[in-house]
Scaffold this active site. Structure first.
Site, short mmCIF file in Angstrom:
data_model
loop_
_atom_site.label_atom_id
_atom_site.label_comp_id
_atom_site.label_asym_id
_atom_site.label_seq_id
_atom_site.Cartn_x
_atom_site.Cartn_y
_atom_site.Cartn_z
CE LYS A 168 -10.48 64.60 33.15
NZ LYS A 168 -9.10 64.64 32.68
CG ASN A 169 -5.77 62.05 35.31
OD1 ASN A 169 -6.49 62.71 34.55
ND2 ASN A 169 -5.08 62.62 36.28
NE ARG A 181 -2.39 66.89 27.02
CZ ARG A 181 -1.58 67.41 26.12
NH1 ARG A 181 -2.06 68.30 25.27
NH2 ARG A 181 -0.32 67.05 26.05
CG ASP A 206 -7.99 71.38 32.46
OD1 ASP A 206 -9.17 71.68 32.27
OD2 ASP A 206 -7.62 70.54 33.30
CG ASP A 264 -4.16 66.57 37.95
OD1 ASP A 264 -3.79 67.56 37.29
OD2 ASP A 264 -4.43 65.47 37.42
CG MET A 315 4.93 69.26 36.37
SD MET A 315 4.11 67.66 36.29
CE MET A 315 5.22 66.67 37.30
#
Length: 434
Positions: free
Chosen positions: A22-23, A97, A121, A319, A341
């Site tokens: 996905k990223n 995003r 998110d 993640d 983070m």
């Protein structure tokens, strides 16, 4: 709003193949705007966020040929730049995003870009300062429109420069990198992110005609070129989904084989799950997790409680901290999870405590898990998915629990995991989409 009704306590068995990353997808698909030639992308994850980005590109004028659910051909030879300043773009772009990844390519090729208020998110502060400062150093100017809540960028021609990013942001690095490939002269990006997603983007851009060196390091050097051409790109397997399957197998006492896992791109992910006591066999490019009735968390050599925390690559990805935390619930021993983070990512632990987990939320960034070692089972409850990764962690908890759980707001899970209910049901799970 949809929900998952999950009947827990079932052991799973079989083979599952991870989706495309996905990223990686969000930046790779955005990069098609850098050329007017055809770009073919394979192994695209069929998930909400990615599909929304593809729809956004279509509305901008990109020709999209969806050859199958995971393969797309793109051609950005007739872009409607005015669409970016429209209300329709702001509304759709603010839903994910990933829409901010369009700014770098648009600024590079058309000297104009817009960033709507980012969606995604709700896991804490996620600024766009790294993107803005990087664009400014390349020669762009920006204006914040208070009426539209939109950042508007313009340039008369980007120029290469040296810059040190204020943080090794993956999306920030990708956005600045895509802007720099068509800038005049040499750009050096220091403190750059070096995740496999960035490495993949660099390799793709180089095949398109870019000149990027320093790939996989934190110093990227870009020699600007006048134009880029088409290419074919295959996405990596999703490392976050792979980690989720490892944790799922341990929590549910299941035997699962993860096919085509792209092991050489996983970094320290298998090692971190190994420290939870999870056994794994690596067979070619497959990961086999045998059935384990018990797994024991390692301690430090001095006997101290194991701490797992997130760090920029090659450190452990943030993640997967939600997955590590939920997996530790049924382990023997204790674990401190330190989420550095994002300050809101551990708040979902209240649902796990309601299920019977022994977790102490120390502060917004740290949680201590005292493993149950199978002495007690989690119990099914009704809960709501707050974000993609926490949603998957709650699903794993529900699958391991006694009784029936109801997980609401599963659109969050769908944003990151394709057809997860169908794929896990094929292994013997009982998940009903309501």
């Amino acid at each position: 709003m949809s929900s998952f009704e999950v009947i827990g306590g079932k052991r799973l068995h079989g083979t599952i193949e991870p989706q495309g990353a996905k990223n990686e997808a969000l930046q790779i698909i955005s990069a098609v705007l850098l050329t007017s030639e055809e770009v073919l992308i394979k192994n695209i994850p069929n998930i909400l966020d990615v599909n929304l980005l593809i729809e956004l590109l279509q509305e901008m004028g990109v020709k999209v040929n969806r050859m199958d659910a995971h393969t797309c051909q793109f051609k950005a030879d007739d872009i409607n730049i005015d669409y970016l300043s429209s209300k329709a773009f702001r509304e759709k772009g603010s839903k994910l995003r990933g829409s901010l990844m369009l700014a770098g390519p648009m600024l590079a090729r058309f000297n104009k870009a817009f960033i709507p208020k980012p969606g995604g998110d709700k896991i804490g502060r996620r600024g766009v300062d790294t993107h803005i400062i990087g664009f400014q150093k390349l020669g762009a100017e920006f204006f914040y429109n208070k009426e539209t809540f939109c950042l508007e960028f313009t340039a008369t021609g980007l120029k290469g420069t040296y810059m040190m990013l204020d943080e090794p942001s993956v999306t920030g690095t990708a956005n600045v990198l895509m802007a720099a490939v068509l800038a005049k002269g040499k750009t050096e990006i220091y403190n750059a992110a070096c995740e496999p997603y960035i490495q993949q983007l660099c390799k793709m851009l180089n095949r398109m005609g870019a000149k990027i060196s320093g790939i996989s390091s934190n110093l990227l050097t870009v020699e600007g070129v006048e134009k880029l051409g088409g290419t074919t790109h295959v996405m990596l397997p999703d490392m976050i989904e792979i980690g989720s399957f490892i944790g799922l197998a341990a929590m549910t006492q299941s035997e699962i084989t993860i096919k085509n896992a792209g092991i050489k791109h996983l970094g320290i992910i298998p090692e971190k799950f190994g420290k939870l006591g999870i056994k794994m066999d690596f067979i070619g490019d497959d990961i086999h997790i045998p059935q384990q009735d018990h797994y024991e968390i390692n301690t430090f050599m001095d006997g101290g409680i194991l701490t797992i925390y997130d760090n920029p690559w090659p450190g452990f990805t943030p993640d997967l901290l939600s997955i590590v935390l939920v997996t530790a619930i049924q382990a023997k021993g204790s674990l401190l999870v330190h989420q550095k983070m994002f300050e809101s990512r551990l708040f979902f632990t209240d649902k796990l405590i309601d299920m019977g987990a022994q977790i102490i939320l120390c502060d917004p960034h740290r949680a201590t898990v005292i493993g149950l070692d199978r002495k007690y089972k989690l119990r099914g409850i009704t809960m709501t998915s707050p974000d993609i990764r926490a949603g998957q962690a709650l699903l794993i908890a529900a699958l391991s629990a006694e009784g029936t759980s109801l997980i609401q707001n599963i659109e969050q899970i769908d944003r990151g995991y394709q057809n997860i209910d169908e794929r896990l049901n094929a292994l013997g799970a009982s998940i009903k989409r309501i």
